[in-house]
Design an enzyme around this catalytic site. Structure first.
Site, PDB file in Angstrom:
ATOM      1  CG  ASP A  16       1.037   6.673   3.623  1.00 56.41           C
ATOM      2  OD1 ASP A  16       0.366   5.682   3.964  1.00 56.41           O
ATOM      3  OD2 ASP A  16       2.077   7.030   4.208  1.00 56.41           O
TER       4      ASP A  16
ATOM      5  NE  ARG B 274      -3.349  -2.320   2.954  1.00 50.99           N
ATOM      6  CZ  ARG B 274      -4.033  -2.534   4.068  1.00 50.99           C
ATOM      7  NH1 ARG B 274      -4.018  -1.631   5.034  1.00 50.99           N
ATOM      8  NH2 ARG B 274      -4.731  -3.646   4.219  1.00 50.99           N
TER       9      ARG B 274
ATOM     10  CE1 TYR C 265       7.279   4.282  -0.307  1.00 54.32           C
ATOM     11  CE2 TYR C 265       8.268   2.247   0.498  1.00 54.32           C
ATOM     12  CZ  TYR C 265       7.150   2.995   0.183  1.00 54.32           C
ATOM     13  OH  TYR C 265       5.906   2.462   0.360  1.00 54.32           O
TER      14      TYR C 265
ATOM     15  NE  ARG D 138       4.288  10.866   4.803  1.00 54.58           N
ATOM     16  CZ  ARG D 138       2.975  10.991   5.002  1.00 54.58           C
ATOM     17  NH1 ARG D 138       2.159   9.981   4.719  1.00 54.58           N
ATOM     18  NH2 ARG D 138       2.491  12.118   5.480  1.00 54.58           N
TER      19      ARG D 138
END
Length: 236
Positions: free
Chosen positions: A52, A50, A110, A197
């Protein structure tokens, strides 16, 4: 039913994340709705993970089973016509019956981009975190090295995280300068909700000189989210 593997690219600013949600545009919903007339009925799309709301993807893997067999290229072409322009199917290929995009994903990476120019970079809207103050890249990189290996990442885990195990294996954690941008690359076998994050938010404290590398390591070891830094914006 034949199984197909997709490689998906999208601008996350146009979606409320990957997962289908009532009343919100999502990547999963956009692709499933485009697949339905091609497959002759409802189709469930399974993603490798998933994302965000606001988070982008340059290559996210997904798979689906189709009641109708088609050439993979035909699926790719039709999906790219019938999905929003903020979403692209980079490739479609036939997959083995036992292939699963989530459970067979052994590595995810990422890239987080911080832009430190004083004035806001308008052409990069929704694709960077604008931080109009200098950051110490060397200090941030030294702190990031503490993340490598098998670790309990509870300190960087969102309260709403549904993962069973906070222990993940990071094989990449580096911070580098790229012109007016600072790039943070983090690669692991899997991630927790908001983990990247939250790590970025804490590394920014190191970059501003508010934390030392040792303080960052202490927060990681403590496993307490309340001791860690703020959550960095999704768009980066």
């Amino acid at each position: 039913m034949p199984r197909y593997r997709l490689l998906v690219e999208y601008d996350g600013a146009a979606f409320h994340g990957w997962q289908r949600q009532k009343g919100q545009a999502s990547v999963q919903q956009a692709i499933e709705e485009a697949l339905e007339p091609l497959c002759g009925g409802p189709v469930t799309l399974h993603g490798a993970g998933r994302t965000d709301a606001g988070v982008h993807a340059s290559g996210q893997v997904a798979h689906f089973d189709s009641p109708r067999a088609r050439l993979p290229g035909a699926f790719r072409q039709a999906l790219n016509v019938n999905t929003p322009h903020t979403l692209t199917i980079r490739s479609c290929m036939a997959a083995d019956d036992d292939f699963h995009s989530r459970f067979h994903a052994y590595y995810r990476e990422y890239l987080y981009r911080i832009h430190t120019r004083f004035t806001y970079p308008a052409l990069l809207h929704n694709h960077i975190w604008h931080h109009p103050k200098p950051l110490d890249v060397a200090a941030m990189n030294a702190a990031a090295e503490h993340l490598l290996g098998k670790r309990d990442f509870s300190a960087f885990r969102a309260a709403a995280c549904q993962a069973d195990d906070p222990v993940k294996i990071l094989s990449l954690a580096e911070v580098s300068q790229a012109g007016e941008e600072i790039h943070l690359r983090i690669g692991a076998n899997a991630f927790l909700h908001h983990m990247v994050r939250n790590i970025v938010g804490s590394l920014a404290l190191v970059g501003r000189g508010e934390w030392t590398s040792e303080r960052f390591a202490e927060v990681l070891a403590a496993g307490d989210r309340t001791q860690a830094g703020p959550t960095a914006p999704a768009g980066g």
